[in-house]
Scaffold this active site. Structure first.
Site, mmCIF file in Angstrom:
data_model
loop_
_atom_site.group_PDB
_atom_site.id
_atom_site.type_symbol
_atom_site.label_atom_id
_atom_site.label_comp_id
_atom_site.label_asym_id
_atom_site.label_seq_id
_atom_site.Cartn_x
_atom_site.Cartn_y
_atom_site.Cartn_z
ATOM 1 N N HIS A 164 0.889 -1.150 0.000
ATOM 2 C CA HIS A 164 0.000 0.000 0.000
ATOM 3 C C HIS A 164 0.934 1.209 0.000
ATOM 4 O O HIS A 164 2.075 1.104 0.471
ATOM 5 C CB HIS A 164 -0.880 0.026 1.259
ATOM 6 N N ASP A 218 2.471 1.640 3.251
ATOM 7 C CA ASP A 218 3.433 0.617 3.696
ATOM 8 C C ASP A 218 4.830 1.051 3.253
ATOM 9 O O ASP A 218 5.822 0.843 3.962
ATOM 10 C CB ASP A 218 3.157 -0.744 3.023
#
Ligand code: 3MF
Ligand code: MG
Length: 345
Positions: free
Chosen positions: A50, A53
């Site tokens: 993501h 992340d």
């Protein structure tokens, strides 16, 4: 049949803490570096991200810091022999995305979603990756009358075009899911995703990521969804997992609920020589809540092992006998051939 080697990928969310809607986390947080170590130990080369992340707290950082952190992440992967597979703008966890991003009823939230997606493109390019995954998590309704589906379809198309315009390098893989967290999602199937992509500013740069469980939740056969995308040259990633019927999204180990269904997914990938395309095989699987911390990656190891066994099953499938059965229109004999092959007669 393909004879090339598959490349496997995981996302940090695949090593979770066991929280569910009815109870809190039961395992300690696994650090991102430990996720990378686990990926290496399990033979996974690709890392799925993501946007946050790759760059935690990206909402609060100035653009230069975002770029610097993404570049540091790129080096961290390279140092370990890992590669980034994709970046997905995570619109569904932020307060602004409470009612969806691109299709929110709040114009400020829609603007935020587009801006955040452009930032995810920057992060992807700084990581050295050109694939953006669009999971339209909250793009849908709980109360059907709350959004206009004609307008929502146009908004989804606009979002695709905004991402495409952010960089000529970038490609989008739409990951459709029919429901959860919303009741009715606006792009519920691969057919919807590909139809929307074909109406975009650059259809060549829009494809799909198929998650097995999402197809099952739509009442469809994942291998047929894959076949449909493969026939169009549009299957750019997969999230293999399993699902026991029409329940909440279970993210079970690949093959755990329907081994034959899993076999057919592997077989269609083999028939299309998916491995040779260079695309990754990801497993969107969740560790069971009961799993002890020291064994919290077993679901990934098992999914990969099942996949590789099924590759062998696909490669040793008795094609000639099957062809005879089909020529004779003897589908009972074909059924038995398949079952005996899977059972290892
Ligand atoms: C959805 C996805 C992911 C993650 C999800 C988990 C790209 O099926 O694949 O997003 O699984 O974000 O929180
Ligand atoms: Mg997924």
């Amino acid at each position: 049949m393909g004879d090339t080697t598959y490349r496997f990928s995981i996302g940090p969310w695949n090593i979770g803490r066991g929280a569910d809607p009815f109870g809190p986390a039961v395992r300690p947080q696994v650090s991102f570096d430990d996720v990378l170590d686990a990926a290496i130990a399990l033979g996974f080369e690709g890392i799925q991200f993501h946007d946050d992340d790759a760059v935690p707290d990206l909402e609060t950082l100035p653009p230069a810091r975002i770029m610097a952190e993404a570049e540091a992440m790129k080096r961290k992967l390279a140092d370990r022999g890992l590669v980034p597979e994709f970046v997905a703008p995570r619109l569904w966890e932020h307060a602004n995305g409470i009612d969806g991003g691109y299709t929110s009823n709040d114009p400020a939230a829609r603007t935020w979603a587009l801006e955040r997606s452009k930032r995810a493109v920057d992060v992807a390019l700084a990581l050295g990756c050109e694939l953006i995954v669009m999971w339209p998590a909250r793009e849908g309704t709980a109360v059907r009358e709350s959004k206009n589906p004609i307008m929502a379809s146009a908004q989804m198309l606009d979002a695709i075009n905004v991402i495409l315009a952010a960089s000529p390098q970038v490609r989008i893989a739409i990951e459709p899911k029919p429901n959860e967290p919303v009741d009715h999602a606006f792009i519920p199937t691969i057919g919807h995703a590909l139809a929307l992509g074909s109406r975009s500013a650059d259809p060549a740069r829009v494809g799909v990521l198929i998650e097995s469980a999402h197809a099952i939740l739509a009442g469809l056969d994942p291998s047929d969804e894959m076949g449909f995308a493969l026939a169009a040259g549009k299957l750019w990633s997969v999230h293999l997992n399993d699902q026991n019927g029409l329940k909440f999204d279970q993210d079970k180990v690949f093959g755990a609920a329907n081994l034959r269904g899993a076999f057919n997914q592997v077989r269609v990938l083999e028939q299309a020589n998916y491995a040779a395309s260079g695309a990754f095989v990801g497993f969107d699987v969740k560790a069971q809540r009961t799993q002890k911390p020291e064994a919290a990656t077993a679901h990934l190891a098992t999914s990969k092992a099942v996949f590789l066994k099924l590759v062998e099953k696909a490669r040793t499938f008795p094609e000639k006998i099957a062809a005879q059965c089909i020529a004779n229109r003897d589908y009972e004999a074909l059924e038995r051939t398949v079952l005996e092959h899977l059972l290892g007669r």
